[in-house]
Write a protein that holds these residues in place. Structure first.
Motif, PDB file in Angstrom:
ATOM      1  N   ASP A  72       0.826  -1.207   0.000  1.00 12.34           N
ATOM      2  CA  ASP A  72       0.000   0.000   0.000  1.00 12.34           C
ATOM      3  C   ASP A  72       0.856   1.251   0.000  1.00 12.34           C
ATOM      4  OD1 ASP A  72      -2.892  -0.584  -0.022  1.00 12.34           O
ATOM      5  OD2 ASP A  72      -2.431  -1.785   1.736  1.00 12.34           O
ATOM      6  N   ALA A  73       1.999   1.179   0.665  1.00 10.39           N
ATOM      7  CA  ALA A  73       2.901   2.334   0.728  1.00 10.39           C
ATOM      8  C   ALA A  73       4.339   1.846   0.713  1.00 10.39           C
ATOM      9  CB  ALA A  73       2.619   3.149   1.985  1.00 10.39           C
ATOM     10  N   ARG A  74       5.177   2.565  -0.002  1.00 12.45           N
ATOM     11  CA  ARG A  74       6.589   2.188  -0.119  1.00 12.45           C
ATOM     12  C   ARG A  74       7.403   3.445  -0.398  1.00 12.45           C
ATOM     13  NH1 ARG A  74       9.546  -2.489  -2.527  1.00 12.45           N
ATOM     14  NH2 ARG A  74       7.569  -3.557  -2.833  1.00 12.45           N
ATOM     15  N   ILE A  75       8.596   3.504   0.167  1.00 10.85           N
ATOM     16  CA  ILE A  75       9.500   4.625  -0.075  1.00 10.85           C
ATOM     17  C   ILE A  75      10.780   4.083  -0.713  1.00 10.85           C
ATOM     18  CG2 ILE A  75      10.808   6.531   0.944  1.00 10.85           C
ATOM     19  CD1 ILE A  75       8.817   6.441   3.301  1.00 10.85           C
ATOM     20  N   VAL A  76      11.219   4.743  -1.775  1.00  7.79           N
ATOM     21  CA  VAL A  76      12.463   4.379  -2.465  1.00  7.79           C
ATOM     22  C   VAL A  76      13.327   5.627  -2.500  1.00  7.79           C
ATOM     23  CG1 VAL A  76      13.418   3.220  -4.484  1.00  7.79           C
ATOM     24  CG2 VAL A  76      10.995   2.932  -3.939  1.00  7.79           C
ATOM     25  N   TRP A  77      14.609   5.491  -2.161  1.00  6.01           N
ATOM     26  CA  TRP A  77      15.452   6.676  -2.127  1.00  6.01           C
ATOM     27  C   TRP A  77      16.840   6.391  -2.663  1.00  6.01           C
ATOM     28  CZ3 TRP A  77      13.938   3.723   1.903  1.00  6.01           C
ATOM     29  CH2 TRP A  77      14.909   3.216   2.774  1.00  6.01           C
ATOM     30  N   ASP A  78      17.451   7.452  -3.215  1.00  2.00           N
ATOM     31  CA  ASP A  78      18.739   7.383  -3.873  1.00  2.00           C
ATOM     32  C   ASP A  78      19.852   7.522  -2.831  1.00  2.00           C
ATOM     33  OD1 ASP A  78      20.947   7.602  -5.499  1.00  2.00           O
ATOM     34  OD2 ASP A  78      20.192   9.275  -6.691  1.00  2.00           O
ATOM     35  N   THR A  79      20.731   6.537  -2.750  1.00  2.10           N
ATOM     36  CA  THR A  79      21.821   6.581  -1.772  1.00  2.10           C
ATOM     37  C   THR A  79      23.180   6.790  -2.427  1.00  2.10           C
ATOM     38  OG1 THR A  79      22.090   4.165  -1.851  1.00  2.10           O
ATOM     39  CG2 THR A  79      20.574   5.042  -0.210  1.00  2.10           C
ATOM     40  N   SER A  80      23.179   7.162  -3.698  1.00  2.00           N
ATOM     41  CA  SER A  80      24.454   7.378  -4.374  1.00  2.00           C
ATOM     42  C   SER A  80      25.139   8.624  -3.814  1.00  2.00           C
ATOM     43  CB  SER A  80      24.230   7.544  -5.882  1.00  2.00           C
ATOM     44  OG  SER A  80      23.469   8.702  -6.146  1.00  2.00           O
ATOM     45  N   LYS A  81      26.433   8.737  -4.054  1.00  2.00           N
ATOM     46  CA  LYS A  81      27.196   9.863  -3.526  1.00  2.00           C
ATOM     47  C   LYS A  81      26.688  11.198  -4.050  1.00  2.00           C
ATOM     48  CE  LYS A  81      31.482   7.305  -2.699  1.00  2.00           C
ATOM     49  NZ  LYS A  81      32.932   7.184  -3.027  1.00  2.00           N
ATOM     50  N   THR A  82      26.194  11.204  -5.277  1.00  2.00           N
ATOM     51  CA  THR A  82      25.734  12.470  -5.859  1.00  2.00           C
ATOM     52  C   THR A  82      24.463  12.974  -5.202  1.00  2.00           C
ATOM     53  OG1 THR A  82      24.561  11.228  -7.582  1.00  2.00           O
ATOM     54  CG2 THR A  82      26.787  11.998  -8.092  1.00  2.00           C
ATOM     55  N   SER A  83      23.667  12.079  -4.581  1.00  2.00           N
ATOM     56  CA  SER A  83      22.408  12.525  -3.988  1.00  2.00           C
ATOM     57  C   SER A  83      22.612  13.100  -2.594  1.00  2.00           C
ATOM     58  CB  SER A  83      21.417  11.362  -3.898  1.00  2.00           C
ATOM     59  OG  SER A  83      21.772  10.479  -2.855  1.00  2.00           O
ATOM     60  N   ARG A  84      23.711  12.728  -1.930  1.00  2.00           N
ATOM     61  CA  ARG A  84      24.015  13.190  -0.583  1.00  2.00           C
ATOM     62  C   ARG A  84      22.892  12.869   0.402  1.00  2.00           C
ATOM     63  NH1 ARG A  84      28.079  17.165  -0.953  1.00  2.00           N
ATOM     64  NH2 ARG A  84      29.405  16.580  -2.709  1.00  2.00           N
ATOM     65  N   ILE A  85      22.347  11.695   0.307  1.00  2.00           N
ATOM     66  CA  ILE A  85      21.301  11.249   1.228  1.00  2.00           C
ATOM     67  C   ILE A  85      21.818  10.027   1.982  1.00  2.00           C
ATOM     68  CG2 ILE A  85      18.984  10.261   1.424  1.00  2.00           C
ATOM     69  CD1 ILE A  85      18.165  11.829  -1.007  1.00  2.00           C
ATOM     70  N   GLU A  86      21.681  10.043   3.298  1.00  2.00           N
ATOM     71  CA  GLU A  86      22.106   8.913   4.108  1.00  2.00           C
ATOM     72  C   GLU A  86      20.912   8.381   4.905  1.00  2.00           C
ATOM     73  OE1 GLU A  86      25.284  10.088   6.591  1.00  2.00           O
ATOM     74  OE2 GLU A  86      26.673  10.481   4.936  1.00  2.00           O
ATOM     75  N   THR A  87      20.862   7.079   5.060  1.00  2.00           N
ATOM     76  CA  THR A  87      19.819   6.444   5.850  1.00  2.00           C
ATOM     77  C   THR A  87      20.265   6.391   7.304  1.00  2.00           C
ATOM     78  OG1 THR A  87      19.469   5.037   3.918  1.00  2.00           O
ATOM     79  CG2 THR A  87      18.273   4.458   5.933  1.00  2.00           C
ATOM     80  N   VAL A  88      19.337   6.694   8.212  1.00  2.00           N
ATOM     81  CA  VAL A  88      19.684   6.798   9.626  1.00  2.00           C
ATOM     82  C   VAL A  88      18.851   5.819  10.450  1.00  2.00           C
ATOM     83  CG1 VAL A  88      19.851   8.337  11.604  1.00  2.00           C
ATOM     84  CG2 VAL A  88      20.224   9.242   9.299  1.00  2.00           C
ATOM     85  N   GLY A  89      19.514   4.988  11.236  1.00  2.00           N
ATOM     86  CA  GLY A  89      18.875   4.152  12.243  1.00  2.00           C
ATOM     87  C   GLY A  89      17.604   3.447  11.826  1.00  2.00           C
ATOM     88  N   VAL A  90      17.651   2.644  10.771  1.00  2.00           N
ATOM     89  CA  VAL A  90      16.441   2.042  10.210  1.00  2.00           C
ATOM     90  C   VAL A  90      15.671   1.226  11.246  1.00  2.00           C
ATOM     91  CG1 VAL A  90      15.553   0.416   8.513  1.00  2.00           C
ATOM     92  CG2 VAL A  90      17.374   1.999   7.873  1.00  2.00           C
ATOM     93  N   LYS A  91      16.342   0.309  11.915  1.00  2.00           N
ATOM     94  CA  LYS A  91      15.645  -0.557  12.861  1.00  2.00           C
ATOM     95  C   LYS A  91      15.119   0.225  14.055  1.00  2.00           C
ATOM     96  CE  LYS A  91      17.996  -4.866  11.654  1.00  2.00           C
ATOM     97  NZ  LYS A  91      18.805  -6.005  12.151  1.00  2.00           N
ATOM     98  N   ARG A  92      15.883   1.204  14.482  1.00  2.00           N
ATOM     99  CA  ARG A  92      15.436   2.024  15.610  1.00  2.00           C
ATOM    100  C   ARG A  92      14.187   2.805  15.229  1.00  2.00           C
ATOM    101  NH1 ARG A  92      14.229   2.362  20.530  1.00  2.00           N
ATOM    102  NH2 ARG A  92      14.419   4.423  21.465  1.00  2.00           N
ATOM    103  N   VAL A  93      14.170   3.364  14.033  1.00  2.00           N
ATOM    104  CA  VAL A  93      12.997   4.105  13.565  1.00  2.00           C
ATOM    105  C   VAL A  93      11.785   3.182  13.505  1.00  2.00           C
ATOM    106  CG1 VAL A  93      11.992   5.349  11.614  1.00  2.00           C
ATOM    107  CG2 VAL A  93      14.351   5.811  12.286  1.00  2.00           C
TER     108      VAL A  93
END
Length: 339
Positions: A72-93
């Protein structure tokens, strides 16, 4: 993001149930929209694909993109160096979200079919460039289906309850991270007109100041024939530059967005394979954002279970309390021995 003022592009799209003869065409349209719009984060609803097929059909490079589970809901995100996005504490969240859901109004039995356990996804991302960075809670939500017999008041109740849930999750994460500011980007098919959502939000703000805003935008020509816009963004503590409909029924607009003429023509000719229009939100970090502390990683988080079955921190608290009881006794015994 190449400089401190760089923007982050969010794409929201209900891709519909990919079945029947139009599934392949629908996949190609979605893939083309993603290729043209070049988003950093994509919020998808009704995406009933395995991770492998998601990457394959929608053109996501599995070496570059990460995804949450969910249909029903899903999030997809770019983790390449050019995007400058980092994932934080997945299990904790995930753990914090589950705790907030358990305490929310949405766990009421009458609202069980619309539980955010199934119809939403949360992910905490760190957006950064040079010495500026910020934590942004990204949420994807698929609101209650209008055709399931829920009246307007009940849909409004669910909408407000979900906004309160997102706000509680945000406050919990801020406390965990030790920060005073955290952005929120909530995207989805709300199955509730944007005008009614804005009215409900104004009512909520009178009692709980969440800081949420719902930016309006001009819908596509084909969507203007619908009763109301139900796909939109709810934002907080981010500077939104623009929210707009991705005009999948307008070749000129698609060409201006960077689509090759043949791609623009293909999207327009097959836009009917999508029930919803893609919606784009371009945001920047709020200017007061500074370098922020990261959440603890999963191996240090409450998600770890001890032999007692308690989360690690709760187990530690119990041991501390036990020591506070035992230590004075030991001290007294030691003094008695000396005497």
């Amino acid at each position: 993001m190449e400089d401190c003022e760089a923007s982050v592009r969010f794409l929201c799209l209900n891709v519909g149930v990919s079945r029947g003869s139009s599934a392949q065409t629908r996949h190609r349209v979605v893939s083309s929209v993603i290729e043209v719009s070049q988003p950093h984060v994509v919020a998808l609803q009704e995406c009933k694909l395995s991770n492998n097929n998601l990457f394959k059909f929608f053109g996501f490079d599995p070496e570059r993109w990460e995804t949450t589970p969910g249909e029903d809901a899903r999030i997809v995100w770019d983790t390449s160096k050019t995007s400058r996005i980092e994932t934080v504490g997945v299990k904790r969240v995930e753990w914090l979200v589950s705790q907030c859901i358990r305490k929310s109004e949405l766990e009421d039995e009458t609202l069980a079919p619309w539980s955010p356990r199934h119809r939403s996804r949360f992910v905490l991302l760190r957006l950064w460039c040079d010495q500026r960075s910020g934590l942004v809670l990204v949420v994807c939500w698929h609101g209650p289906n209008i055709r399931k017999g829920l009246n307007e008041m009940k849909r409004k109740e669910i909408f407000i309850a979900f906004l309160l849930l997102v706000h509680r999750v945000k406050l919990s994460l801020m406390s965990e991270a030790g920060v005073s500011q955290m952005g929120v980007v909530l995207a989805g098919d709300f199955n509730m007109g944007i005008d009614k959502a804005q009215t409900a939000l104004r009512e909520l703000e009178l009692t709980v100041p969440t800081g949420f805003v719902i930016p309006e935008y001009t819908v596509s020509r084909r969507r203007s024939l619908k009763p109301s816009c139900i796909d939109y963004f709810v934002l907080s503590e981010v500077d939104h530059k623009e929210v707009s409909s991705f005009q999948i029924d307008n070749e000129e607009s698609l060409t201006r967005a960077g689509a090759a003429p043949v791609i623009a023509k293909f999207i327009v000719e097959n836009c009917g394979s999508l029930d919803h229009d893609p919606v784009m939100s371009i945001v920047q970090l709020a200017r007061s954002t500074s370098l922020l502390q990261l959440l603890r990683e999963p191996d240090q988080a409450h998600t770890e279970k001890t032999e007692s079955g308690l989360p690690l921190e709760e187990h530690t608290i119990m041991l501390t309390r036990l020591l506070l009881v035992i230590l004075p006794v030991l001290v007294i015994l030691k003094i008695g021995q000396r005497g």
